[in-house]
Write a protein that holds these residues in place. Structure first.
Motif, short mmCIF file in Angstrom:
data_model
loop_
_atom_site.label_atom_id
_atom_site.label_comp_id
_atom_site.label_asym_id
_atom_site.label_seq_id
_atom_site.Cartn_x
_atom_site.Cartn_y
_atom_site.Cartn_z
N LYS A 102 1.08 -0.82 0.16
CA LYS A 102 -0.13 -0.47 -0.29
C LYS A 102 1.01 1.40 -0.18
N GLN A 108 0.83 7.92 2.71
CA GLN A 108 0.99 9.52 2.38
C GLN A 108 1.29 9.75 1.79
N TYR A 141 2.50 9.07 -4.70
CA TYR A 141 1.04 8.50 -5.89
C TYR A 141 1.04 7.37 -6.86
N GLU A 191 -2.26 -6.52 -5.53
CA GLU A 191 -3.26 -5.61 -4.92
C GLU A 191 -3.30 -4.26 -4.38
N THR A 192 -2.34 -3.44 -5.37
CA THR A 192 -1.72 -2.08 -4.56
C THR A 192 -2.72 -1.56 -5.64
N ASN A 216 -6.32 -2.50 -6.68
CA ASN A 216 -7.79 -2.24 -5.87
C ASN A 216 -8.16 -1.09 -5.42
N HIS A 217 -6.15 -0.55 -4.39
CA HIS A 217 -6.20 0.83 -3.89
C HIS A 217 -6.30 1.94 -5.06
N LEU A 218 -5.88 1.60 -6.10
CA LEU A 218 -6.25 2.78 -7.17
C LEU A 218 -7.35 3.38 -7.57
N SER A 219 -8.25 4.41 -7.47
CA SER A 219 -8.82 4.97 -7.68
C SER A 219 -8.66 4.71 -10.28
N ARG A 274 -5.07 5.21 -11.98
CA ARG A 274 -4.86 3.31 -13.47
C ARG A 274 -4.87 4.11 -15.20
N LYS A 330 -14.43 -0.85 -9.25
CA LYS A 330 -14.20 0.47 -10.02
C LYS A 330 -14.29 1.13 -11.14
N SER A 379 5.35 -0.41 -1.15
CA SER A 379 4.94 0.98 0.36
C SER A 379 6.03 0.79 0.69
#
Lengths: 176, 419
Positions: free
Chosen positions: B165, B168, B171, B198-199, B201-204, B208, B230, B263
């Motif tokens: 992941k 903060q 990006y 898996e990363t 899945n967390h991206l808008s 992408r 999404k 990460s």
């Protein structure tokens, strides 16, 4: 198909001849402004070497390193090179879109080792045999042969018909 | 079976089973040109002697690169595009609509499983929607307009697995810059790049788009994302036709598989004058900048504007910095207005220009002067790209660009996100 011509090499300011991109070939500020290919041809490689065009004579062969033509899809890049009088480009590899664009304009691209080819060498390229021969008398380089990566069938066909416009006129579509 | 996504989509569009290395004639779902390439498309169309575009609903022209026109010669090209579109009954996105790579997906012209070509190298952006899309030259697009078809050499595929992941302040842009550094500008030449892991899945979808957009900067033919909830949500209401999500077979053949753990990634910067000349921000912080640019088909979307707006909220940009913002589309601009982000930019001292390519391609709206350092969210930092070969362009995420615009030097955005 045999091509003979004198070598013009192109380098970046850091001395590398890899990744010569389409912005270097013809800057965005010209491709939007100028629609006449002959005029475009007067500005190739201007941001790398403002005097480059003066060195070219019709029939010259351009030589560079890896990934020549990377960057934008602008067909003005191979068009401007061709309009400047360059007859063929030899590089270690070409970027995908540039490769296709050049053959669409019947500008032959040859992939092979380029490190022993020098400025002003005189070369003979045999596209069918897949060989570049150096006709320059320099050390042991005379008649030295470099093997080239074979051209895909479609690209040879495009060269023979004179580019995609002529190909499309002849076959009324894609034909293979 | 053992087929990659590219092999499946090309097979389906050519009506025969093809594998990497083979050549195929395919029908295409959509083709377009922009104002830097459409003049030549129209000329080629006429040279061939064609009279009609075969599938006008599957074609469009977009005026985005130099819009509104800065000079008379470009005005002529724009008018040539308008006349051609009218005559042929094809869509035209005129000045102010935005960048082709935002307005065409927003317009619902294609969806999962489709095959799209465009006379713009960043056409690969649409792979974010689980489809095959690539840039071609004007002659190829003219022939696609005429016949509804094109030809492909089926590419070999490379798989990139993203794990972990993001921290903060880091990006999608940082991920792809890091990958381009690792693979180099020709590392994916002629390849179809399938992203997974898996990363993602967390991206808008906006994130992408950023990753697929930059795939061409490592030479890729396609950059393709998996289909998930999404993607479905994003396409719903935009695309009217049935979607055909595509998964690679479990035993599909890849010429290379790379895995990246994101990460521990820190913000990344592509330094002048190549996109693969990338450093972690800690190595380039404090380089003074005179111009900052937020926008383009890479990072001019709503999420990008939101991220920058959050950093700039209540702050002023550095007095020596010229900060230009170009939203990717009218839809993006309207959303950003509603959310108060545009007001944040204006109060901070930014120049907000109309939706479009802005100064990215060097024809207008912010050409840097000699010796300037520019920090930009765009996709290319080639010498002369922004219209002046004597300027230096650094590429970064919207957060890094916003943070740098405030401090007047290249700045780690995490300094502003902590407070």
């Amino acid at each position: 198909m045999i091509i003979k011509g004198k070598v013009k090499r192109i380098y970046k300011p850091d001395g590398s001849d890899n990744d010569i991109n389409t912005d270097y070939i013809i800057s965005g500020r010209y491709k939007f402004k100028i629609e006449d290919p002959k005029e475009l041809g007067k500005h190739i490689f201007e941001d790398l070497n403002p005097n480059f065009v003066e060195k070219i004579s019709p029939g010259d062969i351009l030589v560079a390193g890896k990934n020549f033509g990377c960057g934008s899809s602008r067909e003005q890049a191979p068009l401007a090179i061709k309009s400047a009088g360059i007859m063929a480009i030899i590089a270690q590899s070409f970027a995908r879109i540039f490769y296709r664009n050049a053959f669409n304009l019947a500008l032959p691209l040859i992939e092979c080792e380029t490190k022993n080819i020098q400025e002003d060498d005189f070369l003979e390229i045999d596209l069918e045999k897949g060989i570049v021969k150096n006709l320059t008398k320099r050390g042991n380089h005379l008649n030295k042969e470099i093997k080239i990566k074979p051209l895909p069938k479609m690209m040879l066909e495009l060269l023979k018909t004179g580019g995609l416009v002529e190909y499309f006129k002849k076959y009324k579509g894609f034909n293979f | 079976m053992c087929k990659t996504i590219a092999e499946k989509i090309i097979s389906k569009h050519s009506g025969k089973e093809v594998s990497a290395g083979e050549t195929a004639i395919t029908k295409i779902d959509f083709a377009f040109g922009q104002d830097g390439t459409s003049g030549l498309i129209i000329d080629t169309f006429n040279k061939i002697g064609a009279k009609r575009v075969s599938h006008p609903k599957n074609c469009a022209l977009v005026i985005d690169h130099s819009a509104p026109s800065p000079i008379a010669a470009i005005s002529q090209i724009h008018e040539k595009m308008r006349s051609f579109a009218k005559e042929q009954g094809i869509s035209i996105y005129d000045i102010g609509c935005g960048v082709c790579h935002q307005v065409l997906p927003e317009g619902g012209h294609f969806g999962a499983g489709d095959l799209v070509i465009g006379a713009d190298s960043h056409t690969c952006t649409y792979g974010a929607l689980n489809l095959c899309a690539c840039g071609m030259g004007s002659s190829d697009i003219a022939c696609a307009f005429i016949s509804g078809k094109t030809w492909f050499k089926v590419p070999e595929s490379m798989k990139i697995i993203l794990k972990g992941k993001l921290h903060q302040g880091v990006y999608a842009k940082d991920i792809i810059l890091f990958i381009i550094k690792d693979l180099t500008a020709e590392g994916a030449n002629y390849l179809s790049v399938e992203f997974s892991g898996e990363t993602i899945n967390h991206l808008s979808i906006d994130g992408r788009f950023t990753i697929c957009n930059l795939s061409v900067e490592m030479g890729a033919k396609f950059g393709i994302m998996p289909f998930d909830g999404k993607t479905e949500k994003w396409l719903k209401g935009r695309v009217k036709k049935k979607l055909h999500p595509v998964l690679a077979d479990k035993d599909a053949k890849y010429i290379d598989i790379r895995e990246y753990d994101v990460s521990k990634l820190e913000p990344q910067i592509a330094k002048p004058h190549t996109v693969d000349n990338v450093s972690p921000i800690s190595e380039v912080e404090n380089i003074p900048i005179q111009e900052a640019f937020l926008g383009t088909c890479t990072n001019g979307r709503l999420e990008d504007l939101e991220i920058a707006g959050k950093i700039l909220s209540g702050k002023k940009i550095h007095p020596e910095v010229k900060f230009i913002v170009a939203p990717a589309s009218r839809e993006v601009l309207l959303h950003a207005l509603k959310k108060g982000i545009i007001e944040v930019f204006l109060r901070a001292g930014a120049v907000v220009v109309n939706p479009g390519c802005g100064p990215c391609v060097g024809t207008h709206q912010g050409i840097p002067t000699d010796g300037w350092n520019v920090i930009s969210t765009a996709n290319r930092n080639f010498k002369g790209r922004m219209g002046n070969p004597k300027a230096n362009i650094y590429l970064a995420s919207p957060a890094t660009v916003a943070a740098s615009a405030i401090s007047g030097k290249i700045t780690d955005p995490r300094r502003y996100l902590k407070s």
